[in-house]
Design a protein around this motif. Structure first.
Motif, PDB file in Angstrom:
ATOM      1  N   GLY A  26      56.771  39.260  53.880  1.00 44.97           N
ATOM      2  CA  GLY A  26      57.619  38.228  52.879  1.00 44.97           C
ATOM      3  C   GLY A  26      56.724  38.069  51.414  1.00 44.97           C
ATOM      4  N   PHE A  27      55.435  38.512  51.439  1.00 43.64           N
ATOM      5  CA  PHE A  27      54.851  38.630  50.384  1.00 43.64           C
ATOM      6  C   PHE A  27      53.632  39.704  50.286  1.00 43.64           C
ATOM      7  CE2 PHE A  27      50.725  36.534  51.131  1.00 43.64           C
ATOM      8  CZ  PHE A  27      51.040  35.967  52.743  1.00 43.64           C
ATOM      9  N   THR A  28      53.394  39.765  49.322  1.00 49.25           N
ATOM     10  CA  THR A  28      52.154  41.296  49.189  1.00 49.25           C
ATOM     11  C   THR A  28      50.760  40.596  48.655  1.00 49.25           C
ATOM     12  OG1 THR A  28      53.925  42.657  48.695  1.00 49.25           O
ATOM     13  CG2 THR A  28      51.831  43.335  48.088  1.00 49.25           C
ATOM     14  N   PHE A  29      49.839  40.802  49.487  1.00 52.80           N
ATOM     15  CA  PHE A  29      48.481  40.540  48.890  1.00 52.80           C
ATOM     16  C   PHE A  29      48.076  40.901  47.731  1.00 52.80           C
ATOM     17  CE2 PHE A  29      48.286  38.731  52.954  1.00 52.80           C
ATOM     18  CZ  PHE A  29      47.240  38.888  53.777  1.00 52.80           C
ATOM     19  N   ASP A  30      48.472  42.313  47.373  1.00 59.38           N
ATOM     20  CA  ASP A  30      48.054  42.796  46.048  1.00 59.38           C
ATOM     21  C   ASP A  30      48.424  42.228  44.921  1.00 59.38           C
ATOM     22  OD1 ASP A  30      47.602  46.252  47.144  1.00 59.38           O
ATOM     23  OD2 ASP A  30      46.264  44.854  46.829  1.00 59.38           O
ATOM     24  N   THR A  31      49.521  41.639  44.852  1.00 61.73           N
ATOM     25  CA  THR A  31      50.070  41.222  43.698  1.00 61.73           C
ATOM     26  C   THR A  31      50.738  39.782  43.568  1.00 61.73           C
ATOM     27  OG1 THR A  31      52.381  41.671  44.509  1.00 61.73           O
ATOM     28  CG2 THR A  31      51.407  43.355  43.243  1.00 61.73           C
TER      29      THR A  31
END
Length: 120
Positions: A26-31
């Motif tokens: 549901g979300f991205t660590f990188d961004t």
């Protein structure tokens, strides 16, 4: 929406080690800038902070009770946070929960928890 799935709990003898995982979607660590936190809870007690790490830069903190024994890390490629637990004690027995909070929000999303039991 945010989903968190913990794994890796189990029964271990005192002095042993376990590694917990928390796979996030549901979300991205990188961004995105999230705080990923491990908590634990035993029956009749309040939920206790264990360790936290920020997804964007990896800055981390941990409770005094686990410093030097537990390490929180993240793998951006897998969007997963880990809690490496060593020198486990019976008092570490608890259900361990993973939580995610966006930097600019007060709302935390929670996983289902994973049981850790330290016993002979």
């Amino acid at each position: 929406q945010v989903q968190l799935v913990e794994s890796g709990g189990g029964l271990v003898q005192p002095g042993g080690s376990l590694r917990l995982s928390c796979a996030a979607s549901g979300f991205t660590f990188d961004t995105e800038n999230y705080f990923m936190t491990w908590y634990r809870q035993t029956p009749g007690k309040e939920r206790e902070f264990v360790a936290s790490i920020r997804t964007r830069d990896g800055s981390a903190s941990s409770a005094d009770s686990v410093k030097g024994r537990f390490t929180i890390t993240k793998d951006n490629a897998k969007n997963t946070v880990y809690l490496q637990m060593t020198s486990l004690k019976p008092e570490d027995t608890a259900v361990y929960y993973c939580a995610a909070r966006w930097r600019f929000s007060s709302k935390e999303d929670w996983g289902q928890g994973t049981q850790v039991t330290v016993s002979t």
